[in-house]
Motif scaffolding. Structure first.
Motif, PDB file in Angstrom:
ATOM      1  N   UNK A   1       0.845  -1.197   0.000  1.00 18.36           N
ATOM      2  CA  UNK A   1       0.000   0.000   0.000  1.00 18.36           C
ATOM      3  C   UNK A   1       0.886   1.256   0.000  1.00 18.36           C
ATOM      4  N   UNK A   2       0.649   2.095  -1.013  1.00 20.72           N
ATOM      5  CA  UNK A   2       1.474   3.294  -1.175  1.00 20.72           C
ATOM      6  C   UNK A   2       0.890   4.507  -0.464  1.00 20.72           C
ATOM      7  N   UNK A   3      -0.308   4.380   0.085  1.00 20.17           N
ATOM      8  CA  UNK A   3      -0.995   5.546   0.640  1.00 20.17           C
ATOM      9  C   UNK A   3      -0.203   6.193   1.769  1.00 20.17           C
ATOM     10  N   UNK A  40       4.129  23.700  -6.029  1.00 19.30           N
ATOM     11  CA  UNK A  40       4.253  22.246  -5.894  1.00 19.30           C
ATOM     12  C   UNK A  40       4.100  21.556  -7.253  1.00 19.30           C
ATOM     13  N   UNK A  41       4.650  20.345  -7.328  1.00 22.03           N
ATOM     14  CA  UNK A  41       4.472  19.522  -8.526  1.00 22.03           C
ATOM     15  C   UNK A  41       4.358  18.062  -8.105  1.00 22.03           C
ATOM     16  N   UNK A  42       3.635  17.303  -8.921  1.00 15.68           N
ATOM     17  CA  UNK A  42       3.446  15.890  -8.591  1.00 15.68           C
ATOM     18  C   UNK A  42       4.715  15.099  -8.874  1.00 15.68           C
ATOM     19  N   UNK A  46       3.653   5.493 -11.187  1.00 14.11           N
ATOM     20  CA  UNK A  46       3.852   4.066 -11.427  1.00 14.11           C
ATOM     21  C   UNK A  46       2.736   3.582 -12.339  1.00 14.11           C
ATOM     22  N   UNK A  47       3.121   3.103 -13.505  1.00 14.00           N
ATOM     23  CA  UNK A  47       2.133   2.672 -14.496  1.00 14.00           C
ATOM     24  C   UNK A  47       1.873   1.182 -14.342  1.00 14.00           C
ATOM     25  N   UNK A  67      -2.372   4.700 -13.884  1.00 11.65           N
ATOM     26  CA  UNK A  67      -1.180   5.388 -13.412  1.00 11.65           C
ATOM     27  C   UNK A  67      -1.407   5.846 -11.978  1.00 11.65           C
ATOM     28  N   UNK A  68      -0.563   5.364 -11.078  1.00 17.77           N
ATOM     29  CA  UNK A  68      -0.681   5.716  -9.668  1.00 17.77           C
ATOM     30  C   UNK A  68       0.418   6.714  -9.318  1.00 17.77           C
ATOM     31  N   UNK A  69       0.012   7.916  -8.951  1.00 19.61           N
ATOM     32  CA  UNK A  69       0.984   8.932  -8.553  1.00 19.61           C
ATOM     33  C   UNK A  69       1.606   8.609  -7.210  1.00 19.61           C
ATOM     34  N   UNK A  70       2.846   9.045  -7.025  1.00 17.60           N
ATOM     35  CA  UNK A  70       3.586   8.747  -5.800  1.00 17.60           C
ATOM     36  C   UNK A  70       3.718   9.943  -4.867  1.00 17.60           C
TER      37      UNK A  70
END
Length: 261
Positions: A1-3, A40-42, A46-47, A67-70
């Motif tokens: 889980x990346x949350x 800020x920037x994202x 992870x695709x 696509x899951x942003x980190x």
């Protein structure tokens, strides 16, 4: 889980945001201060599924991917060089730039610094200096027994000495401009330094095209909008709380998964 890690980057970003806003509020009454905002920037993504990937032998393709942003990161702090208000004073050595530009200051090591703070004073030798004692460049020396000093909108400094009805020209205050003013580096004491990002300094006279005028007997107030800063502070606090809530939710989900095992 990346949350957990994603929400942690959000909390760190909002902490930076609060730091920048707090500095703005702290300098709400600082002469010539320019407020900043955090940008800020994202982070990378992870695709899990690529956009345009084939989904069948007939040639049909996936219209969107997974696509899951980190998370998020601070890209920089942007200084807002809008004009501050003019505060009238009774000091003839107080000057403000009404428009674009900076005063040049000669540092003790011989380097140049730049400021919007025109609360100048006289040294023991009669030199025009900043509140820290740094000489204003080009150097202006006020003679002894000077009764009054006049500074024109173009920066020409005139002095009336003793009973002489004719003024003596002491020099001219120049204005420094840069292509990219937000690229200058703040070093404290209301001083900024030129950098590669700001571009080379251009020394011009006050009133030249694209350059401000000099107002004697005035100081430029900070351009901080306190009401806007308080609003931004509340928004940053709420964003921090939501990221904190995301971590709490992720922790509860992991706890539930562990209990199933």
């Amino acid at each position: 889980m990346k949350a957990l890690s994603i929400a942690a980057t959000g909390m760190m970003a909002q902490q930076t945001n609060v730091d920048v806003i707090s500095n703005n509020i702290a300098n709400a009454n600082t002469t010539g201060f320019k407020s900043s905002r955090a940008a800020f920037q994202d982070l990378i993504y992870q695709s899990l599924q690529r956009e345009g990937a084939l989904t069948a032998e007939t040639g049909s393709a996936r219209p969107v991917g997974i696509d899951i942003g980190l998370g998020v990161q601070t890209a920089g702090t942007v200084r807002l060089n809008t004009q501050g208000g003019m505060l009238a004073t009774d000091n003839a050595l107080n000057v403000a730039i009404d428009g674009r530009g900076f005063f040049s200051v000669l540092m003790p090591d011989g380097s140049q610094a730049y400021t919007r703070d025109g609360s100048f004073q006289l040294s023991a030798e009669g030199e025009l200096v900043t509140m820290q004692g740094y000489q204003v460049d080009p150097g202006i020396v006020v003679p002894e027994n000077t009764t009054s000093v006049d500074i024109s909108e173009q920066g020409i400094v005139m002095a009336y000495v003793e009973n002489d009805p004719e003024p003596v020209e002491l020099g001219q205050l120049s204005i420094a401009t840069f292509i990219n003013e937000p690229g200058m580096r703040p070093v404290g004491n209301n001083l900024l330094l030129a950098t590669e990002a700001s571009g080379d300094v251009q020394t011009v006279n006050a009133g030249d095209p694209g350059t401000g005028l000099i107002r004697q007997g005035y100081l430029e107030a900070s351009n901080v909008n306190v009401i806007q800063q308080i609003t931004d502070l509340i928004s940053a606090q709420r964003a921090y709380e939501m990221n904190s809530k995301s971590i709490e939710t992720a922790d509860q989900m992991l706890s539930s998964a562990n209990q199933i095992r």
